[in-house]
Design an enzyme around this catalytic site. Structure first.
Site, mmCIF file in Angstrom:
data_model
loop_
_atom_site.group_PDB
_atom_site.id
_atom_site.type_symbol
_atom_site.label_atom_id
_atom_site.label_comp_id
_atom_site.label_asym_id
_atom_site.label_seq_id
_atom_site.Cartn_x
_atom_site.Cartn_y
_atom_site.Cartn_z
ATOM 1 N N LEU A 36 -6.602 -0.799 -2.026
ATOM 2 C CA LEU A 36 -5.845 -1.814 -2.764
ATOM 3 C C LEU A 36 -6.513 -3.191 -2.812
ATOM 4 O O LEU A 36 -6.532 -3.818 -3.880
ATOM 5 C CB LEU A 36 -4.393 -1.898 -2.259
ATOM 6 C CG LEU A 36 -3.503 -0.897 -3.019
ATOM 7 C CD1 LEU A 36 -3.627 0.498 -2.460
ATOM 8 C CD2 LEU A 36 -2.076 -1.340 -3.088
ATOM 9 N N THR B 27 0.840 -1.215 0.000
ATOM 10 C CA THR B 27 0.000 0.000 0.000
ATOM 11 C C THR B 27 0.872 1.261 0.000
ATOM 12 O O THR B 27 0.464 2.299 -0.511
ATOM 13 C CB THR B 27 -0.990 0.033 1.190
ATOM 14 O OG1 THR B 27 -0.264 0.118 2.421
ATOM 15 C CG2 THR B 27 -1.874 -1.195 1.221
ATOM 16 N N ILE C 125 -3.586 5.299 0.127
ATOM 17 C CA ILE C 125 -4.996 4.881 0.090
ATOM 18 C C ILE C 125 -5.071 3.367 0.340
ATOM 19 O O ILE C 125 -5.698 2.620 -0.421
ATOM 20 C CB ILE C 125 -5.685 5.329 -1.218
ATOM 21 C CG1 ILE C 125 -4.924 4.868 -2.469
ATOM 22 C CG2 ILE C 125 -5.805 6.839 -1.237
ATOM 23 C CD1 ILE C 125 -5.714 5.135 -3.766
ATOM 24 N N HIS C 126 -4.443 2.971 1.485
ATOM 25 C CA HIS C 126 -4.301 1.552 1.832
ATOM 26 C C HIS C 126 -5.489 0.670 1.435
ATOM 27 O O HIS C 126 -5.332 -0.330 0.742
ATOM 28 C CB HIS C 126 -4.136 1.388 3.349
ATOM 29 C CG HIS C 126 -3.075 2.230 3.963
ATOM 30 N ND1 HIS C 126 -1.743 1.926 3.868
ATOM 31 C CD2 HIS C 126 -3.155 3.366 4.705
ATOM 32 C CE1 HIS C 126 -1.046 2.823 4.540
ATOM 33 N NE2 HIS C 126 -1.863 3.711 5.043
ATOM 34 N N ASP C 127 -6.668 1.029 1.953
ATOM 35 C CA ASP C 127 -7.808 0.115 1.866
ATOM 36 C C ASP C 127 -8.368 -0.032 0.452
ATOM 37 O O ASP C 127 -9.149 -0.952 0.188
ATOM 38 C CB ASP C 127 -8.922 0.579 2.817
ATOM 39 C CG ASP C 127 -8.537 0.358 4.270
ATOM 40 O OD1 ASP C 127 -7.608 -0.430 4.530
ATOM 41 O OD2 ASP C 127 -9.168 0.987 5.142
#
Ligand code: BDR
Ligand code: CA
Length: 321
Positions: free
Chosen positions: A254, A203, A250-252
């Site tokens: 991915l 991420t 924008i980790h989530d």
């Protein structure tokens, strides 16, 4: 097409992930459950309704409120990153007439718990449902504890969590979602279900800079563009001060891309363990990701690489469509 249930603790990047998922024709979002993480589950559930209202849907996924506390540890939250309300404090914004700028969707919250909604949805779509977990794994782990046999009928779980070859983002060795509930993560990784992990290692490869966001929304005044700008602002300031660039990861988003565009990503099979006890290393995820170095049977597929440019282009194309 993938039928999915999203388990989430919104969270600015959770919001971006939910928008991306709802705008992905490859996905059918059947249900969304909330969990304590970035903010308490009560606030997380309100935030989910705020996010859903941006989409102006005629029919909503089924929504249920999940667990308030991790399995064993006291809850740790991340309001200092995501804003007091978890969405960059947009809940305080008002229109000139005094009404909220970001109202809640008129969507009912199920009377059953998040855990029961997970079990019920697996039961409705056996061997088909994919759970996308964007917060601490408390709900998923409680669902396994309640009915392990039912949970074996999940097709897979795709989750954002853990870190392997980098420093953590909450302690030196731990990533937030696993740190908050390491016992739940341990249980999920050892459940025998097919697990796909998007850790910080991947991420962190995607940077949404303030400059890029401004360029994408320039001249636009639609709700989603305004939300992107206003909800990410405090988070971007936090990154500027503490992470070293003006923007955010924008980790989530991915795990959503991993489902719809697997070609953007590269993963390795690994045996992933979680440190549940260590004084210094609580919540650390441990695995040898070097190919052909396994000394144990893999229990997860760990994403290690993303075509960041392609993913970010795709993200904006979908979210602003
Ligand atoms: C994860 O922690 C949360 O703050 C984010 O929403 C994401 O799920 C990143 O470590
Ligand atoms: Ca999250």
């Amino acid at each position: 097409m993938h039928r999915i249930l999203i388990d989430t603790d919104p969270g600015v990047d959770d919001a971006l992930a939910i928008l991306l998922a709802m705008k992905s024709p490859e996905l059918q979002v059947e249900a969304i459950t909330t969990v304590s993480g970035n903010v308490h589950v009560e606030q997380a559930t309100q935030n989910l309704l705020t996010i859903l209202s941006l989409l102006e849907l005629t029919e909503y996924p089924i929504v249920a409120k999940g667990e308030a506390q991790p399995l064993v540890k006291p809850l740790v939250m991340a309001e200092h990153v995501h804003g007091e309300d978890g969405l960059g404090n947009i809940s305080k914004l008002r229109n000139p007439d005094g009404s909220p700028r970001y109202p809640l969707a008129n969507c009912e919250i199920s009377t059953i718990s998040g855990v029961d909604l997970i079990l019920e949805t697996v039961d409705r779509f056996p061997d088909e449902l994919v759970v996308v977990a964007l917060g601490p794994l408390t709900n998923i782990s409680r669902a396994i504890q309640k009915d392990a046999e039912c949970m074996q009928r999940l097709r897979s779980i795709v989750l954002m969590g853990g870190v392997f070859s980098e420093y953590g983002n909450v302690t030196t060795t731990a990533e937030f979602n696993v740190f908050v509930d390491p016992h739940a993560a341990h249980e999920v990784f050892n459940s025998g279900m097919p697990v796909h992990i998007a850790p910080l290692d991947v991420t962190h490869q995607v940077r949404l800079t303030s400059e890029r966001l401004d360029a994408e929304i320039e001249g636009r005044s639609d709700k989603i563009s305004c939300f992107l700008k206003e909800s990410t602002q405090p988070c971007m300031e936090f990154y500027r001060e503490h992470v070293g660039f003006y923007g955010l990861h924008i980790h989530d988003a991915l795990p959503i891309g991993m489902l719809t565009h697997p070609g953007f990503f590269e993963s390795v099979e690994a045996y992933v363990q979680v440190e549940t006890e260590g004084n210094l290393t609580s919540g650390m995820t441990v695995a040898d990701l070097r190919r052909d170095r396994h000394n144990s049977v893999p229990n997860a597929s760990v994403c290690i690489k993303v075509d960041a440019d392609a993913f970010l282009d795709h993200f904006f194309e979908r979210v602003l469509s």
